[in-house]
Design an enzyme around this catalytic site. Structure first.
Site, PDB file in Angstrom:
ATOM      1  CD1 TRP A 113     -12.255  12.382 -27.063  1.00  0.00           C
ATOM      2  CD2 TRP A 113     -11.221  12.374 -25.067  1.00  0.00           C
ATOM      3  NE1 TRP A 113     -11.985  11.078 -26.744  1.00  0.00           N
ATOM      4  CE2 TRP A 113     -11.351  11.034 -25.521  1.00  0.00           C
ATOM      5  CE3 TRP A 113     -10.605  12.606 -23.837  1.00  0.00           C
ATOM      6  CZ2 TRP A 113     -10.887   9.949 -24.787  1.00  0.00           C
ATOM      7  CZ3 TRP A 113     -10.123  11.524 -23.105  1.00  0.00           C
ATOM      8  CH2 TRP A 113     -10.268  10.211 -23.575  1.00  0.00           C
ATOM      9  CG  ASP A 114     -10.036  21.378 -26.725  1.00  0.00           C
ATOM     10  OD1 ASP A 114      -9.463  21.735 -25.681  1.00  0.00           O
ATOM     11  OD2 ASP A 114     -10.462  22.186 -27.574  1.00  0.00           O
ATOM     12  CE1 TYR A 115     -15.712  17.174 -24.948  1.00  0.00           C
ATOM     13  CE2 TYR A 115     -15.345  14.909 -24.268  1.00  0.00           C
ATOM     14  CZ  TYR A 115     -16.034  15.833 -25.034  1.00  0.00           C
ATOM     15  OH  TYR A 115     -17.042  15.413 -25.875  1.00  0.00           O
ATOM     16  CE  LYS A 165     -13.791  23.263 -23.606  1.00  0.00           C
ATOM     17  NZ  LYS A 165     -12.619  23.167 -24.520  1.00  0.00           N
TER      18      LYS A 165
END
Length: 674
Positions: free
Chosen positions: A311-313, A339
């Protein structure tokens, strides 16, 4: 004076004694632990309305740079006050020293970065680091020095008094980072955040282009001898046993505990962001707070905040180091905002959570070849800084659906099972978006009142995986981020959900400042930050907030300062969250503010250069405010928030919406006639 006020002032004095000199802001985060707290008390809620613009400095980037390069800038620097100079770096890595009282330039150094790099994360430099060589004679060149990482992957050392390169550091004052891999293009690998220094070692991370390939450059963190530039150690956060991936890098600011000899790393996600089939398992130590021995680079502990991230977290914010009253005694802790809107509070020596963190089941059902984690960590004591799911009632419908149903049309077909819904080929609603929640601006912590202050954004990302056979022949629509994810069976598209009117599809506020009592585990207040004044027609100032990637500064005087995506520096009452004052800027100040005292006067400074990725107006200013001196009148650049324009917000909104409806009806009528 009441006993309570006496106790507070005693606490201020006690805390101030443990920090940098009261007049100074010597680190990117205010102090080595990144608390972004200043013990200065001259500017208060009672007199903040007397702030006036003290000076404005222009870097010249807007006129001196080629238009194509200048259009790809983000002026995110936080100045430092060192050696009687205010020093900062421009997006093109020029280092500038100003007179703190007048803003007059004292010296300037240009490393001459190239204009054809196409840096993956734009031309950006968040700051420099300062270090004093205690072994050198008091008058020796480069006894006091500045370190900076560059967009073309160099680590530079400059004399803090003159700006001249330190000849004994590397080759003529610079070390070129060995990426150990051929780059897809020159700007795939860069350095954006300030280095940190401790125990005579300067530590630097990297920023690497997202979603380009599975086998991306490694996210190696490097420690160099602060005197010679010799490589002392390197640490790759990602454990590569049985996986094919790169990244796990540290693009965000780091923190240092000099007494313990530790450096704290906020690590990023592995490559690529949205498909992890080639990297089975949790992918440690990516998406983690990592503590290393700063002298050797040896791993002390690691705590992962997202398992097998798709999730690009990643961790975007500086770990905040402070002494926290937990209810069971005071402890030295690391506070890490994310994030997702979480705040993890970890013991500084062990990395163990101060309060319980639960592993909870999360949505499953990923694309073929993916291997999601069954659970993710959830803090139980400190509540999330924002809600973590968007429902139908959260869609921002400013006009009837019969007129504009664009948000409903975009969002209804998407998979939306809440936080950690996996990416799909049919489309996934990702909220909070990949920019947060919290971003690189991080948090500020008031050690006297034990309150954490942090900016958050609210926006939706639409994530869609594209099968490889389709991806290889497609061109991404305008406004959509297209990641090829070479080596994976899927490419990815990523777009912010917006209506035809150019408004975010989720209801406001889109940016908030949040105050958190960590000991009690409760939100004290929320305050909307920013208006539409600099984006809407006719300068209509709807208080809907703006996305906030930048952070805040808090003072013992009882104020919290922040910039936003509109062109104002703002001051809020630290106790109540009430917005008290606005200082007009030439363009948005999408940077972290700082404050210092000079010749008996307290100044507040912010870099105001706009943000090319957000589509704001761009500029090249550094602006300082101070209290009006005797005989100085009100400033046109400063005002309280109760201004006349605000009283017409309701009617202005109706006029704006009426115009929007007419435009949409006209467009539909034309389409039908065609």
């Amino acid at each position: 004076m009441s006993s309570r006020r006496i106790a507070v002032w005693a606490a201020v004095i006690s805390v101030a004694a443990t920090l940098t000199p009261a007049s100074a802001w010597q680190y990117w985060g205010g102090d080595a632990g990144g608390t972004r707290f200043s013990p200065l008390v001259q500017i208060t809620p009672a007199n903040v309305d007397r702030l006036v613009r003290a000076w404005e400095y222009h870097t010249g980037d807007s006129e001196r740079r080629p238009p194509a390069a200048a259009a790809r800038t983000k002026f995110e620097a936080t100045p430092l006050l060192v050696d009687d100079s205010l020093v900062f770096c421009t997006p093109f890595n020029e280092v500038v020293a100003l007179d703190p009282g007048t803003g007059a330039q004292k010296w300037r150094f240009d490393p001459k970065v190239g204009y054809g790099l196409r840096p993956a994360n734009r031309y950006a430099c968040r700051g420099v680091a300062h270090w004093v060589d205690e072994r050198a004679p008091a008058d020796a060149a480069c006894r006091s020095r500045l370190f900076m990482g560059t967009v073309d992957a160099r680590l530079m050392a400059l004399d803090a008094r003159t700006g001249q390169p330190c000849a004994g550091f590397g080759a003529d004052g610079e070390v070129r980072i060995d990426v150990a891999k051929d780059l897809l293009w020159p700007g795939e690998f860069q350095i954006t955040s300030a280095p940190v220094v401790g125990r005579d070692v300067v530590v630097v991370g990297s920023s690497i282009g997202d979603n380009q390939r599975v086998d991306a450059p490694a996210g190696t963190v490097r420690g160099f001898d602060a005197r010679t530039g010799q490589l002392r150690w390197s640490f790759d956060p990602l454990i590569h046993d049985g996986i094919t991936a790169g990244h796990g890098n540290v693009w965000a600011p780091m923190s240092v505990d000099e007494e313990r000899g530790l450096v704290f790393l906020p690590t990023s996600s592995p490559s690529p962001d949205f498909f992890g089939g080639a990297r089975p398992g949790d992918n440690r130590h990516a998406d983690s707070v990592v503590a290393l021995r700063i002298a050797t680079g040896a791993l002390v502990w690691s705590f992962q905040t997202t398992h097998h991230d798709v999730w690009d977290y990643d961790l975007p914010a500086q770990p905040t180091l402070a002494r926290l009253e937990t209810g069971q005694g005071a402890r030295d802790v690391v506070m890490q905002p994310t994030k997702q809107g979480f705040v993890f509070v970890l013991d500084r020596d062990t990395g163990l959570p101060v309060w319980p963190v639960e592993e909870r089941a999360v949505p499953q059902g990923a694309v073929e070849g993916e291997g999601l984690s069954l659970t993710q960590p959830f803090p139980t004591h400190v509540p999330p800084l924002l809600e973590q799911r968007v429902a139908s009632e959260d869609i921002f419908r400013v006009v009837p659906r019969i007129i504009d149903s664009s948000c409903d049309d975009q969002l209804a077909p998407l998979r939306n099972d809440g936080l950690y819904t996996p990416p799909t080929t049919g489309g996934t609603l990702l909220y909070p978006m990949t920019g947060g929640g919290v971003n690189w601006g991080g948090a500020a912590f008031d050690p006297v009142h034990q309150v954490l202050y942090v900016n958050v954004s609210r926006a939706i990302h639409i994530i869609r995986l594209i099968p490889r056979d389709q991806a290889d022949r497609m061109t991404a629509p305008r406004g959509v981020d297209f990641g090829l994810q070479r080596g994976a069976p899927f490419a990815v598209t990523r777009a912010v959900a917006m209506s035809r009117l150019g408004l975010l599809c989720n209801r406001p506020p889109w940016g908030e400042m949040v105050a958190v009592d960590l000991k009690a585990g409760r939100i004290l207040w929320r305050s909307t930050v920013g208006t539409t004044e600099d984006r809407a027609p006719l300068g209509l100032a709807f208080k809907w907030g703006t996305p906030l990637v930048n952070g805040v500064a808090v003072t013992a005087g009882g104020l919290v300062f922040t910039g936003a995506m509109d062109a104002y520096l703002r001051a809020f009452d630290a106790g109540s969250g009430e917005e008290l004052w606005q200082g007009r800027l030439p363009v948005p100040g999408v940077a972290n503010p700082m404050t210092y005292q000079w010749h008996g006067e307290q100044y507040v400074v912010i870099a105001a250069g706009g943000h090319s990725e957000a589509g704001t107006t761009l500029g090249d200013s550094v602006v300082a405010f101070r209290l009006a001196r005797q005989g100085e009148g009100p400033s046109v650049w400063s005002r309280t928030v109760d201004r006349p324009g605000g009283r017409f917000a309701g009617s202005a909104l109706m006029i704006s919406l009426a115009l929007a409806v007419l435009v949409l009806v006209w467009r539909r009528w034309r389409l039908r006639r065609v």
